[in-house]
Design a protein around this motif. Structure first.
Motif, PDB file in Angstrom:
ATOM      1  N   PRO A 165       0.807  -1.220   0.000  1.00  0.00           N
ATOM      2  CA  PRO A 165       0.000   0.000   0.000  1.00  0.00           C
ATOM      3  C   PRO A 165       0.841   1.270   0.000  1.00  0.00           C
ATOM      4  O   PRO A 165       1.967   1.287   0.509  1.00  0.00           O
ATOM      5  N   LEU A 166       0.257   2.335  -0.567  1.00  0.00           N
ATOM      6  CA  LEU A 166       0.878   3.656  -0.616  1.00  0.00           C
ATOM      7  C   LEU A 166      -0.036   4.668   0.072  1.00  0.00           C
ATOM      8  O   LEU A 166      -1.250   4.488   0.133  1.00  0.00           O
ATOM      9  N   VAL A 167       0.560   5.726   0.556  1.00  0.00           N
ATOM     10  CA  VAL A 167      -0.221   6.827   1.115  1.00  0.00           C
ATOM     11  C   VAL A 167      -0.188   7.969   0.098  1.00  0.00           C
ATOM     12  O   VAL A 167       0.890   8.425  -0.291  1.00  0.00           O
ATOM     13  N   ILE A 168      -1.358   8.400  -0.350  1.00  0.00           N
ATOM     14  CA  ILE A 168      -1.474   9.491  -1.315  1.00  0.00           C
ATOM     15  C   ILE A 168      -1.874  10.741  -0.534  1.00  0.00           C
ATOM     16  O   ILE A 168      -2.918  10.766   0.123  1.00  0.00           O
ATOM     17  N   LYS A 169      -1.037  11.802  -0.607  1.00  0.00           N
ATOM     18  CA  LYS A 169      -1.223  12.971   0.253  1.00  0.00           C
ATOM     19  C   LYS A 169      -1.336  14.257  -0.551  1.00  0.00           C
ATOM     20  O   LYS A 169      -0.684  14.424  -1.577  1.00  0.00           O
ATOM     21  N   GLY A 170      -2.147  15.186  -0.031  1.00  0.00           N
ATOM     22  CA  GLY A 170      -2.211  16.528  -0.592  1.00  0.00           C
ATOM     23  C   GLY A 170      -1.067  17.369  -0.070  1.00  0.00           C
ATOM     24  O   GLY A 170      -0.472  17.069   0.969  1.00  0.00           O
ATOM     25  N   ILE A 171      -0.746  18.454  -0.788  1.00  0.00           N
ATOM     26  CA  ILE A 171       0.377  19.292  -0.374  1.00  0.00           C
ATOM     27  C   ILE A 171       0.102  19.988   0.958  1.00  0.00           C
ATOM     28  O   ILE A 171       1.041  20.324   1.686  1.00  0.00           O
ATOM     29  N   LYS A 190      -8.808  12.955  -6.656  1.00  0.00           N
ATOM     30  CA  LYS A 190      -9.575  13.613  -5.592  1.00  0.00           C
ATOM     31  C   LYS A 190      -8.749  14.686  -4.900  1.00  0.00           C
ATOM     32  O   LYS A 190      -9.211  15.812  -4.688  1.00  0.00           O
ATOM     33  N   ILE A 191      -7.511  14.355  -4.558  1.00  0.00           N
ATOM     34  CA  ILE A 191      -6.660  15.291  -3.818  1.00  0.00           C
ATOM     35  C   ILE A 191      -6.191  16.434  -4.711  1.00  0.00           C
ATOM     36  O   ILE A 191      -6.190  17.601  -4.299  1.00  0.00           O
ATOM     37  N   SER A 192      -5.779  16.138  -5.952  1.00  0.00           N
ATOM     38  CA  SER A 192      -5.282  17.195  -6.841  1.00  0.00           C
ATOM     39  C   SER A 192      -6.382  18.197  -7.182  1.00  0.00           C
ATOM     40  O   SER A 192      -6.123  19.396  -7.314  1.00  0.00           O
ATOM     41  N   ALA A 193      -7.632  17.709  -7.292  1.00  0.00           N
ATOM     42  CA  ALA A 193      -8.749  18.616  -7.573  1.00  0.00           C
ATOM     43  C   ALA A 193      -8.986  19.565  -6.408  1.00  0.00           C
ATOM     44  O   ALA A 193      -9.405  20.713  -6.605  1.00  0.00           O
ATOM     45  N   VAL A 201       3.315  10.974  -3.024  1.00  0.00           N
ATOM     46  CA  VAL A 201       3.173   9.528  -2.884  1.00  0.00           C
ATOM     47  C   VAL A 201       4.190   9.069  -1.838  1.00  0.00           C
ATOM     48  O   VAL A 201       5.390   9.287  -1.995  1.00  0.00           O
ATOM     49  N   GLN A 202       3.711   8.465  -0.770  1.00  0.00           N
ATOM     50  CA  GLN A 202       4.582   8.062   0.329  1.00  0.00           C
ATOM     51  C   GLN A 202       4.410   6.571   0.604  1.00  0.00           C
ATOM     52  O   GLN A 202       3.289   6.058   0.633  1.00  0.00           O
ATOM     53  N   GLN A 203       5.550   5.891   0.782  1.00  0.00           N
ATOM     54  CA  GLN A 203       5.496   4.474   1.092  1.00  0.00           C
ATOM     55  C   GLN A 203       4.824   4.262   2.452  1.00  0.00           C
ATOM     56  O   GLN A 203       5.178   4.918   3.433  1.00  0.00           O
ATOM     57  N   PHE A 204       3.856   3.376   2.496  1.00  0.00           N
ATOM     58  CA  PHE A 204       3.152   3.085   3.743  1.00  0.00           C
ATOM     59  C   PHE A 204       4.093   2.371   4.714  1.00  0.00           C
ATOM     60  O   PHE A 204       4.834   1.458   4.331  1.00  0.00           O
ATOM     61  N   VAL A 205       4.083   2.808   5.972  1.00  0.00           N
ATOM     62  CA  VAL A 205       4.875   2.185   7.026  1.00  0.00           C
ATOM     63  C   VAL A 205       3.915   1.612   8.059  1.00  0.00           C
ATOM     64  O   VAL A 205       3.094   2.345   8.629  1.00  0.00           O
ATOM     65  N   LYS A 206       4.008   0.336   8.290  1.00  0.00           N
ATOM     66  CA  LYS A 206       3.112  -0.320   9.232  1.00  0.00           C
ATOM     67  C   LYS A 206       3.559  -0.050  10.665  1.00  0.00           C
ATOM     68  O   LYS A 206       4.737  -0.182  11.001  1.00  0.00           O
ATOM     69  N   GLY A 207       2.613   0.323  11.502  1.00  0.00           N
ATOM     70  CA  GLY A 207       2.932   0.584  12.899  1.00  0.00           C
ATOM     71  C   GLY A 207       1.828   1.394  13.551  1.00  0.00           C
ATOM     72  O   GLY A 207       0.719   1.501  13.039  1.00  0.00           O
ATOM     73  N   THR A 208       2.138   1.977  14.692  1.00  0.00           N
ATOM     74  CA  THR A 208       1.187   2.782  15.455  1.00  0.00           C
ATOM     75  C   THR A 208       1.494   4.254  15.258  1.00  0.00           C
ATOM     76  O   THR A 208       2.644   4.683  15.440  1.00  0.00           O
ATOM     77  N   GLU A 209       0.471   5.043  14.903  1.00  0.00           N
ATOM     78  CA  GLU A 209       0.701   6.475  14.746  1.00  0.00           C
ATOM     79  C   GLU A 209       0.734   7.153  16.107  1.00  0.00           C
ATOM     80  O   GLU A 209      -0.131   6.936  16.954  1.00  0.00           O
ATOM     81  N   VAL A 210       1.751   7.962  16.310  1.00  0.00           N
ATOM     82  CA  VAL A 210       1.890   8.766  17.520  1.00  0.00           C
ATOM     83  C   VAL A 210       2.226  10.191  17.089  1.00  0.00           C
ATOM     84  O   VAL A 210       2.742  10.413  15.991  1.00  0.00           O
ATOM     85  N   ASN A 211       1.944  11.145  17.952  1.00  0.00           N
ATOM     86  CA  ASN A 211       2.120  12.550  17.602  1.00  0.00           C
ATOM     87  C   ASN A 211       2.793  13.305  18.736  1.00  0.00           C
ATOM     88  O   ASN A 211       2.686  12.912  19.902  1.00  0.00           O
ATOM     89  N   VAL A 212       3.454  14.379  18.376  1.00  0.00           N
ATOM     90  CA  VAL A 212       4.041  15.275  19.373  1.00  0.00           C
ATOM     91  C   VAL A 212       3.678  16.707  19.008  1.00  0.00           C
ATOM     92  O   VAL A 212       3.814  17.106  17.843  1.00  0.00           O
ATOM     93  N   VAL A 213       3.205  17.484  19.971  1.00  0.00           N
ATOM     94  CA  VAL A 213       3.076  18.924  19.802  1.00  0.00           C
ATOM     95  C   VAL A 213       4.260  19.554  20.514  1.00  0.00           C
ATOM     96  O   VAL A 213       4.619  19.146  21.630  1.00  0.00           O
ATOM     97  N   ALA A 214       4.911  20.521  19.864  1.00  0.00           N
ATOM     98  CA  ALA A 214       6.123  21.097  20.438  1.00  0.00           C
ATOM     99  C   ALA A 214       6.244  22.570  20.062  1.00  0.00           C
ATOM    100  O   ALA A 214       5.580  23.056  19.138  1.00  0.00           O
ATOM    101  N   LEU A 215       7.104  23.255  20.787  1.00  0.00           N
ATOM    102  CA  LEU A 215       7.394  24.661  20.529  1.00  0.00           C
ATOM    103  C   LEU A 215       8.892  24.868  20.621  1.00  0.00           C
ATOM    104  O   LEU A 215       9.511  24.540  21.640  1.00  0.00           O
ATOM    105  N   GLY A 216       9.492  25.378  19.536  1.00  0.00           N
ATOM    106  CA  GLY A 216      10.918  25.678  19.517  1.00  0.00           C
ATOM    107  C   GLY A 216      11.149  27.174  19.609  1.00  0.00           C
ATOM    108  O   GLY A 216      10.344  27.965  19.094  1.00  0.00           O
ATOM    109  N   ASP A 217      12.259  27.568  20.252  1.00  0.00           N
ATOM    110  CA  ASP A 217      12.501  29.006  20.463  1.00  0.00           C
ATOM    111  C   ASP A 217      13.305  29.662  19.349  1.00  0.00           C
ATOM    112  O   ASP A 217      13.568  30.861  19.386  1.00  0.00           O
TER     113      ASP A 217
END
Length: 350
Positions: A165-171, A190-193, A201-217
């Motif tokens: 599988p591939l991940v198709i992403k908008g800009i 659909k996305i280009s319209a 186009v991004q190669q799909f990576v199997k695993g658990t999605e995790v996220n970080v919110v951060a602030l850099g100075d």
């Protein structure tokens, strides 16, 4: 003792099923004990809920989309500034960050402070540039390719550069997992319209999605970072529930990335943790995310800290946060008057 009231202009007020970060950012600012605030909403559409949420937004002005031209937006901001004397402006959409980075110096000359990534930081973390970004900063990223036609996706598969599988992403937004060439073509169209070209186009990576919110100075120091795992995801891929994690590895990862990039401003890291505990970076959003209030509730008021940085104050880094804090998003029918709606629609102000 609090200082004078700051007039803070904020966009991203579309608090709907795919919510903008505006209202969560405002919630953090409203809870500050460092300064008082007057919130000036910047709305792109008449039916954005934020302008009608009077406990959060004091005054709202319609603004033109950045796609309508930089000067048109600048003229409108100048008009609002003459009326409201804006101290700080926080844009919250990926699609407008670029324009406000370009306008930052002109805004500063007017007395309007921002705290945004540099143009180089913004450009190099683009989805289409992610492989080069990963190589430069020593992090793992999936193979990614910008394409301008569905046939290029088939060529990538034919040349064995990617596999389904591939991940198709908008800009800017949207991502779909394609299991075959037919799905890839459908999602590309659909996305280009909706978001234009290129499509990533991004190669799909199997695993658990995790996220970080951060602030850099902006000097390489991390002001704050809170990791989260989504507990519930909508059909648009948006988190409708999440929980803060006890994950020193993700915190260390974020500190190293911010040190390497000298990131300035808010960011959201979207990561995949594989079965063998490796972290793959799949996206960097160059602003605070819609779930940022979870970080505030966990003890890191990143919106407040961003305002302080924008106004030139020294900010001490956050050192900890509450683990196991959960957010659950919900829908709410807000009742508004037709008079208010007509006023925003006809005058562009509320």
């Amino acid at each position: 003792m609090m200082s004078k009231t700051l007039n803070i202009a904020i966009s991203g007020l579309n608090n709907v099923d795919s919510p903008g970060p505006g209202i969560p950012v405002i919630r953090g600012i409203r809870e500050s004990n460092k300064f008082e605030s007057r919130i000036i909403g910047l709305a792109y559409e008449n039916l954005e809920p934020g302008p009608f949420m009077h406990d959060f937004v004091d005054k709202t002005y319609k603004v033109p989309y950045p796609s309508e031209g930089v000067e048109s937006l600048m003229e409108r901001i100048s008009y609002i500034h003459n009326r409201e004397n804006i101290d700080v402006l926080i844009p919250n959409f990926d699609s407008e960050i670029f324009v406000f980075i370009k306008l930052a110096d002109r805004l500063k000359e007017m007395g309007i402070h921002t705290f945004l990534p540099t143009l180089q930081q913004f450009e190099e973390r683009h989805k289409s540039n992610l492989p080069a970004f990963g190589k430069k900063h020593g992090i793992k990223v999936p193979d990614s390719y910008p394409v301008t036609s569905a046939s290029e996706i088939f060529d990538l598969k034919k040349d064995q550069k990617v596999d389904y599988p591939l991940v198709i992403k908008g800009i800017f937004y949207d991502a779909f997992i394609a299991g075959n060439s037919e799905q890839a073509a459908i999602y590309f169209n659909k996305i280009s319209a909706k978001w234009g070209l290129p499509v990533v186009v991004q190669q799909f990576v199997k695993g658990t999605e995790v996220n970080v919110v951060a602030l850099g100075d902006g000097t390489g120091k991390t002001v704050g970072a809170v990791p989260m795992r989504k507990q519930y995801i909508t059909d648009k891929g948006k988190a409708w529930g999440g929980i803060t994690l006890d994950d020193p590895g993700m915190i260390d990862y974020t500190h190293k990335l911010i040190a390497s990039t000298k990131w300035r401003g808010g960011m959201e890291l979207e990561l995949i943790r594989t079965a063998d505990n490796e972290l793959f970076l799949i996206e960097i959003n160059p602003r605070l995310p819609a779930w940022v209030y979870l970080a505030v509730a966990a003890g890191q008021n990143l919106p407040e800290a961003m305002i302080q940085l924008a106004t030139g104050e020294n900010v001490s880094p956050f050192t900890d946060f509450a683990i196991g804090k959960i957010f659950i998003r919900y829908s709410f029918d807000m009742i508004c008057s037709m008079d208010e709606f007509q006023k925003l629609s006809t005058t562009g102000e509320l």
